[in-house]
Design an enzyme around this catalytic site. Structure first.
Site, short mmCIF file in Angstrom:
data_model
loop_
_atom_site.label_atom_id
_atom_site.label_comp_id
_atom_site.label_asym_id
_atom_site.label_seq_id
_atom_site.Cartn_x
_atom_site.Cartn_y
_atom_site.Cartn_z
N ARG A 123 -30.69 4.46 18.64
CA ARG A 123 -30.13 5.65 17.99
C ARG A 123 -31.28 6.62 17.88
O ARG A 123 -32.26 6.39 17.17
CB ARG A 123 -29.57 5.28 16.60
N HIS A 126 -34.18 11.25 14.67
CA HIS A 126 -33.41 12.35 14.07
C HIS A 126 -33.68 12.43 12.57
O HIS A 126 -34.37 11.58 12.01
CB HIS A 126 -31.91 12.13 14.31
N HIS A 128 -31.66 14.30 8.72
CA HIS A 128 -30.49 15.02 8.19
C HIS A 128 -30.74 15.41 6.74
O HIS A 128 -31.72 14.97 6.13
CB HIS A 128 -29.20 14.20 8.32
N GLU A 132 -29.85 8.38 3.53
CA GLU A 132 -29.11 7.38 4.30
C GLU A 132 -29.44 5.99 3.78
O GLU A 132 -30.61 5.60 3.72
CB GLU A 132 -29.51 7.50 5.78
N HIS A 171 -36.26 9.46 11.18
CA HIS A 171 -36.21 8.01 11.47
C HIS A 171 -35.54 7.75 12.81
O HIS A 171 -34.94 8.65 13.40
CB HIS A 171 -35.45 7.30 10.34
N GLU A 194 -22.30 11.82 10.67
CA GLU A 194 -23.25 11.16 11.57
C GLU A 194 -23.32 11.89 12.92
O GLU A 194 -24.28 11.76 13.65
CB GLU A 194 -22.81 9.70 11.74
N HIS A 308 -12.71 -3.90 -14.78
CA HIS A 308 -13.95 -3.21 -15.17
C HIS A 308 -13.91 -1.77 -14.71
O HIS A 308 -12.97 -1.36 -14.02
CB HIS A 308 -15.16 -3.93 -14.55
N HIS A 310 -16.92 1.76 -13.77
CA HIS A 310 -18.31 2.19 -13.64
C HIS A 310 -18.46 3.56 -14.29
O HIS A 310 -17.81 4.51 -13.88
CB HIS A 310 -18.72 2.24 -12.16
N GLU A 315 -17.13 4.51 -6.91
CA GLU A 315 -17.44 3.31 -6.12
C GLU A 315 -16.84 3.45 -4.72
O GLU A 315 -15.65 3.69 -4.56
CB GLU A 315 -16.85 2.07 -6.80
N HIS A 354 -10.42 -0.92 -12.66
CA HIS A 354 -9.99 -1.58 -11.43
C HIS A 354 -10.36 -3.05 -11.42
O HIS A 354 -11.20 -3.50 -12.22
CB HIS A 354 -10.57 -0.89 -10.19
MN MN Z 1 -16.15 -1.84 -9.32
MN MN Z 2 -29.87 8.86 10.17
#
Ligand code: MN
Ligand code: MN
Length: 416
Positions: A123, A126, A128, A132, A171, A194, A308, A310, A315, A354
């Site tokens: 890959r 590059h 951005h 990532e 990277h 991407e 639970h 967050h 998520e 959830h």
């Molecule tokens: Mn969760």
């Molecule tokens: Mn990348």
């Protein structure tokens, strides 16, 4: 069963022990399936028939949507997506596919990418605008990195390992396993693509040769063979030994202060129960990962990731193996249940309640990914067992003796 008889089961069950068996038998239609009268349990068979066009190969994968549990109510933005039907960009050396917010509207904080690189497949170098984070699902990937001070490194990340590149830092990736590698990437921005990264070949090809000559202090002629179009993914040669590559990249600069990779699969689980186990990587143990926290969860057949939420981030979840049922709760009330298979993606907004159940006969393994520096969760059973009994008793009409049996101290995966 009529709504009247279901209500009487509910009140009788709450009244005392003799009814416990009947209560358990009715558990599937418990809660409040009566108002509004939604769900197949409220309808004669004729009402549930589909007599128009159908595609069972697809609809059979979604029992939660096709015939929702009677406790489901209202609506939520679609929180199911998948790499399985995302168009693959295939090139000599591997492929990539993605699900961004443009495809999956709810996914504001994270965009997901799934990629394979052959053995030697590259890959292209590059960078951005977004950070990532990645999880290797198969094989081994060699990453090259450079930090803000110019300290560079080369690291091999194997199955179950992570990498993290801060926003803007360049990277490259290369498959170096026997069969190359495969991984999922999360960008810390739902709109990141991407297929829209800054590629080193594009800049070279679109810079006048005399400028390249000045910049790199060699004659313009040195660049006569540069590619005129970007390479993105291409088949390369296998690299040198890791130590050789590291030495060459670091030269006199030394190692970067923070490593870019982290072998999550080598961690001891932070929680292990009869139902499964959880490993967590965030900036407390994977220091460079300042904008992404993640958990890898394994749930054995019949087990459940507890009810639970967050408090600090949405998520993004990714199914690695097995089958899951995910139910999400928001004010309204709105409750929607969906089903997930390997390669599928889920998304639960911050603070929405959830749970996940393993609905298959093998281990369910999945990732929870959050745009935050710290993993955080609120366990429903921990909360109700750490609230004065009288408060919970009066609120839920469950007696104190029963509440005392609830699991305490965040079981995470049930049964404890
Ligand atoms: Mn969760
Ligand atoms: Mn990348």
């Amino acid at each position: 069963m009529s709504s009247v008889s279901r209500r009487s089961v509910l009140s009788a069950g709450a009244a005392g022990g003799a009814i416990v068996v009947a209560q358990a038998a009715q558990a599937a239609v418990f809660g409040n399936p009566d108002e509004p009268p939604q769900g197949a349990v409220n309808a004669p068979g004729e009402s549930t028939k589909v007599i128009g066009p159908k595609n069972p190969a697809l609809s059979d994968q979604f029992p939660g949507a096709f015939s929702p549990p009677p406790t489901d109510v209202g609506e939520l933005p679609m929180f199911w997506a998948s790499f399985n039907n995302a168009p693959r960009r295939i090139q000599d050396g591997g492929w990539a596919r993605q699900v961004t917010q443009y495809d999956f509207q709810i996914s504001e904080e994270i965009a997901g990418v799934n990629m394979r690189l052959t053995r030697g497949g590259i890959r292209e170098m590059h960078w951005h605008q977004f950070a990532e984070w990645a999880f290797v699902t198969a094989g081994v990937c060699r990453i090259t990195t450079i930090d803000g001070t110019g300290a560079a490194n080369v690291e091999d990340v194997r199955k179950g390992g992570l990498w993290y590149f801060p926003a803007g830092l360049p990277h490259s990736l290369q498959g170096v396993g026997e069969d190359g590698c495969e991984f999922v990437i999360c960008f810390d921005e739902g709109r990141a693509s991407e297929f829209n990264t800054l590629l080193v070949t594009d800049w070279f090809a679109h810079t006048p040769p005399d400028v390249l000559a000045i910049n790199f202090a060699v004659p313009a002629e040195a660049f006569r063979n540069i590619p005129l179009h970007d390479r993105y993914i291409f088949q390369g040669k296998m690299p040198a030994d890791l130590a050789v590559d590291q030495k060459q990249a670091q030269a006199n600069g030394g190692e970067p202060k923070l490593r870019s990779s982290f072998q999550l699969s080598d961690l001891e689980p932070v929680r292990k129960t009869r139902g499964g186990e959880v490993r967590i990587a965030d900036s407390t143990n994977f220091e460079i990962s300042k904008t992404i926290a993640a958990a890898q969860v394994t749930i054995h057949p019949g087990g459940m990731r507890e009810m639970h939420w967050h408090p600090n981030a949405d998520e993004w979840l990714y199914i690695i193996a097995g089958k899951a049922e995910v139910s999400v709760f928001n004010t309204g009330p709105n409750v929607v249940t969906q089903n997930f298979n390997p390669g599928d993606i889920g998304y639960v907004k911050r603070s929405f309640g959830h749970y996940l159940r393993n609905t298959g006969d093998e281990d369910l393994v999945y990732l929870e990914v959050f745009r935050t520096d710290r993993y955080a969760g609120v366990s429903l059973s921990e909360w109700v067992t750490h609230t004065p009994r009288a408060m919970v008793e009066q609120t839920l009409n469950v007696d104190a003796e029963t509440i005392a049996k609830f699991p305490t101290n965040r079981p995470v995966v049930l049964p404890v």
